[in-house]
Write an enzyme that holds these catalytic residues in place. Structure first.
Site, PDB file in Angstrom:
ATOM      1  N   GLN A 100      -1.225   2.286  -5.889  1.00 21.94           N
ATOM      2  CA  GLN A 100      -2.647   2.431  -5.579  1.00 21.94           C
ATOM      3  C   GLN A 100      -3.536   1.956  -6.718  1.00 21.94           C
ATOM      4  OE1 GLN A 100      -3.171   6.534  -4.452  1.00 21.94           O
ATOM      5  NE2 GLN A 100      -2.862   6.104  -2.277  1.00 21.94           N
ATOM      6  N   ARG A 157       0.850  -1.190   0.000  1.00 22.28           N
ATOM      7  CA  ARG A 157       0.000   0.000   0.000  1.00 22.28           C
ATOM      8  C   ARG A 157       0.888   1.243   0.000  1.00 22.28           C
ATOM      9  NH1 ARG A 157      -5.898  -0.840   2.726  1.00 22.28           N
ATOM     10  NH2 ARG A 157      -6.607  -2.164   1.017  1.00 22.28           N
ATOM     11  N   TYR A 160      -4.051  -1.216   7.581  1.00 25.89           N
ATOM     12  CA  TYR A 160      -4.936  -2.190   8.218  1.00 25.89           C
ATOM     13  C   TYR A 160      -4.826  -2.070   9.732  1.00 25.89           C
ATOM     14  CZ  TYR A 160      -5.373  -4.621   3.734  1.00 25.89           C
ATOM     15  OH  TYR A 160      -5.635  -4.931   2.431  1.00 25.89           O
ATOM     16  N   SER A 178      -8.529  -2.781  -2.584  1.00 25.63           N
ATOM     17  CA  SER A 178      -9.254  -1.522  -2.454  1.00 25.63           C
ATOM     18  C   SER A 178     -10.372  -1.403  -3.476  1.00 25.63           C
ATOM     19  CB  SER A 178      -8.288  -0.339  -2.599  1.00 25.63           C
ATOM     20  OG  SER A 178      -7.411  -0.275  -1.501  1.00 25.63           O
ATOM     21  N   ASP A 201      -4.182  -1.902  -6.794  1.00 25.17           N
ATOM     22  CA  ASP A 201      -4.640  -2.504  -5.547  1.00 25.17           C
ATOM     23  C   ASP A 201      -6.023  -3.141  -5.709  1.00 25.17           C
ATOM     24  OD1 ASP A 201      -5.300  -3.179  -2.972  1.00 25.17           O
ATOM     25  OD2 ASP A 201      -5.005  -1.181  -2.121  1.00 25.17           O
TER      26      ASP A 201
END
Length: 378
Positions: free
Chosen positions: A131, A126, A234, A137, A134
């Site tokens: 991004q 991350r 997280y 996400s 990902d």
């Protein structure tokens, strides 16, 4: 003349899996990079994509998995394909998908034994430059949205406040537990539907995010949680003192809620238990709980994947694969994640992607016949 790299996409075979790893949009872009793309016939059917749509942008439609994999240097998937399907794939080929490394260890070992290089997209670090790659996400965003819609459908009352000549209908009260990507989208969706929304998390940094969406933060103040964002964005497992304080806070708050969405996950471990049967019993009959972590053991006592369970008059639901219930959009986002990954490392001279150390080390599970990822070796 160098032969173009063959990238293969198979029809997903896991029960309930409706997504597909490539779309006409990403096939066109992959062909633009110089790759040859082979798609197994019917791969996009459940996502509303016909074979002809793939053909129109340059894909070769293969009648079966074996034909699609012929000469493939990269195999793309939503979930990791059965190693038996990959029997004809040459050693050194990449398998790029959501591989569930902790839950599917035997499959990872089989990839290693076959000499394949398995790349787990859910291990993508991350960091800012990753991004757009990902998958967690992009899929969690849709999952948070869908969870609220499912809960609203099961709830026997309206979400927004309604003022009518016959009287006023009160707004539903929705509580989101876990404010990651899925939780934030759940908050936003419940707000758009007109609910009064509150939310909680163990990470202090999420208070501002909750407020920015017009929801009320519900936080343990007496015991320290996680300052900032936590490891990799997280949450981590909390102290017994925090867990006790949170349970007391949730118990007092949850009794007043109509809708509860739970989203808490700890990578590589069973989902933390957030709601007990005793707490469920305090809720008003007709309330709904959606457990987004049901496939990882569940945040809610008594939740069962892909079933609506009723306890104390409260409906508890959770799909084992929530994004698969939005197959077209989930496929589009997942496929873009895969393309963004491949294109970011595309070497024009070699005609294929070449990983750098940072991301390669993070996502590579197997190489040279061995499991090489430290998260699996530790």
């Amino acid at each position: 003349m160098t032969q173009n790299l063959v990238i293969a996409a198979l029809r997903e075979r896991a029960p309930g899996e409706t997504r597909v790893a490539v779309t006409p949009e990403t096939v066109r872009k992959l062909v633009g990079l110089g790759a040859a793309v082979a798609v197994e016939s019917g791969a996009g059917t459940t996502a509303g994509i016909a074979d002809a749509d793939y053909q129109a942008v340059g894909a070769r439609i293969a009648p079966d998995a074996s034909a699609a994999l012929a000469g493939a240097g990269i195999v793309l998937g939503i979930q990791g394909p059965d190693p038996a399907l990959l029997a004809g794939v040459a050693p050194g080929a990449w398998v790029v998908a959501g591989l569930d490394p902790f839950g599917q260890r035997p499959r990872v070992e089989a990839y290693a034994a076959a000499g394949l290089e398995a790349l787990a997209m859910e291990f993508m670090p991350r960091i800012t430059r990753a991004q757009s790659m990902d998958i967690l996400s992009s899929q969690a965003n849709l999952a948070g949205y869908k969870a609220v819609l499912v809960a609203a459908n099961l709830y026997g009352r309206a979400f927004p406040m309604m003022m009518t000549a016959a009287g006023t209908v009160s707004a539903a009260k929705a509580f989101v537990m876990g404010v990651g990507v899925a939780g934030l989208q759940a908050i936003a969706t419940a707000r758009r539907l007109g609910a009064q929304v509150s939310a909680t998390d163990v990470r202090s940094a999420t208070k501002e995010q909750i407020l920015s969406l017009g929801a009320k933060p519900i936080f343990v103040e007496s015991v320290a949680g996680i300052e900032g964002e936590g490891s990799g964005g997280y949450a981590t497992e909390m102290s017994p003192e925090y867990q006790k304080a949170q349970a007391e806070l949730v118990s007092s708050h949850i009794a007043k809620q109509d809708i509860v969405i739970t989203t808490a996950l700890i990578p590589g471990r069973a989902a933390p238990r957030l709601i007990t049967d005793t707490q469920i019993a305090t809720m008003r009959p007709g309330s709904v709980i959606y457990d987004l972590a049901v496939a990882q053991g569940g945040n809610v006592e008594g939740s069962v994947a892909d079933q609506v369970v009723e306890r104390h008059g409260v409906k508890i639901v959770g799909y084992s694969n929530t994004p698969a219930h939005l197959p077209a959009d989930a496929s589009a986002l997942f496929a873009r994640n895969l393309f963004n990954f491949l294109s970011a490392f595309w070497d024009k001279e070699q005609g294929r992607p070449v990983l750098d150390e940072e991301i390669g080390t993070a996502i590579r599970l197997t190489q040279g016949g061995k499991i090489v990822n430290q998260r699996l070796l530790g």
